[in-house]
Design an enzyme around this catalytic site. Structure first.
Site, PDB file in Angstrom:
ATOM      1  N   SER A 133      33.773   4.852 -27.514  1.00  0.00           N
ATOM      2  CA  SER A 133      33.545   4.426 -26.139  1.00  0.00           C
ATOM      3  C   SER A 133      33.217   2.943 -26.121  1.00  0.00           C
ATOM      4  O   SER A 133      32.444   2.456 -26.954  1.00  0.00           O
ATOM      5  CB  SER A 133      32.362   5.191 -25.518  1.00  0.00           C
ATOM      6  OG  SER A 133      32.528   6.593 -25.626  1.00  0.00           O
ATOM      7  N   ASP A 142      22.863   2.553 -25.853  1.00  0.00           N
ATOM      8  CA  ASP A 142      24.179   3.171 -25.644  1.00  0.00           C
ATOM      9  C   ASP A 142      24.271   3.837 -24.272  1.00  0.00           C
ATOM     10  O   ASP A 142      24.945   4.866 -24.110  1.00  0.00           O
ATOM     11  CB  ASP A 142      24.484   4.198 -26.744  1.00  0.00           C
ATOM     12  CG  ASP A 142      24.511   3.566 -28.125  1.00  0.00           C
ATOM     13  OD1 ASP A 142      24.923   2.406 -28.236  1.00  0.00           O
ATOM     14  OD2 ASP A 142      24.107   4.240 -29.100  1.00  0.00           O
TER      15      ASP A 142
END
Length: 270
Positions: A133, A142
């Site tokens: 991602s 994150d």
């Protein structure tokens, strides 16, 4: 099109850094920086004529290190920072100074498996897929807005290493493409799409760009507005960061079709 100045931060070899350099589109890499002065990726960057910067935070502390990093980034005219195997957590203060201008690639399908050991955790959970991602960096680990993902099947017999190797291939394709899309302005997106249509030419006059086919104008970008033929769009379309790309691209394609000569339409058009 705008050419954004990118800095890439690494801590080691930086294979994603290499992919970002080799596939650069819509941006220029103006600095490769590291918290490890002996990081192998720095030598690779120097061999290609890229500016580098390195400093260890040991002995000076995180705040002093980030202050000097920030100064180097601003001296290079950096507009966006890409983390590529950069193993240090950036501070909240640093994130605030570069709000919405730091991107990272993470080896999982976020929001799954934030942090470390992502491939092992995905396999142990019995997941059918792993992946990677690209996201905006925020104060949450994150946890920033997703910009793009790539999925990789988890095969029978996979371990963390075999899965990591296949995910890395996906990272090298995903990161440059996603970064290019991220730095492009709405006008850049329109230019990139319109010029893929057959036999399109452009005329630029200041902040006005006209798109023509067979010498006839079918779309114009004037500042932050897109102007199309009246039968396609009755009024100018405002170009903001939230503009509806698929809808606008469809209207541009239709404008090309009503303007293009029969010889182009007869052979299949677009």
């Amino acid at each position: 099109m705008t050419d954004h100045k990118i800095a890439i931060l690494i801590s080691g070899r930086g294979s994603n850094m290499m992919a970002l350099v080799e596939q650069a589109r819509g941006y220029s890499v103006v600095l490769v920086a590291s918290d490890k002065p002996d990081a192998p990726g720095l030598a690779w960057a120097r061999e290609r004529g890229l500016a580098t910067w390195a400093l260890s935070p040991r002995g000076i502390g995180k705040a002093a290190y980030e202050a000097q990093l920030d100064a180097a980034l601003r001296a290079a005219g950096v507009t966006v920072i890409a983390l590529a195997g950069y193993m240090r957590l950036v501070s909240d203060d640093f994130v605030a100074r570069w709000r919405d201008r730091i991107v990272n690639i993470h080896p999982s399908l976020l929001p799954l498996y934030k942090g470390l050991d992502t491939h092992r955790r995905a396999i142990e959970a019995g997941d059918a897929e792993g992946g990677c991602s690209v996201h905006i960096v925020t104060e949450e680990l994150d946890g920033g807005r997703l910009l793009g993902q790539a999925r990789v099947p988890i095969l029978p017999g996979d371990d963390a290493d075999t899965l990591a190797a296949r995910v890395l291939i996906a990272e090298h394709a995903l990161y440059p493409r996603t970064l290019a899309e991220f730095v492009m302005s709405p006008a850049d997106h329109i230019h990139a799409f319109a010029t893929t249509l057959p036999e399109v030419e452009t005329q630029v006059d200041g902040d006005v760009t006209r798109f023509l086919v067979d010498g006839r104008e079918f779309a114009t970008v004037a500042g932050d507005r897109l102007i199309l033929p009246a039968e396609i769009a009755g009024e100018a379309i405002a170009l903001t960061d939230a503009f509806d790309r698929p809808l606008v691209e469809d209207r541009i394609a239709r404008a090309w079709e009503v303007t293009a000569p029969d010889r182009l339409l007869e052979v299949g058009g677009r």
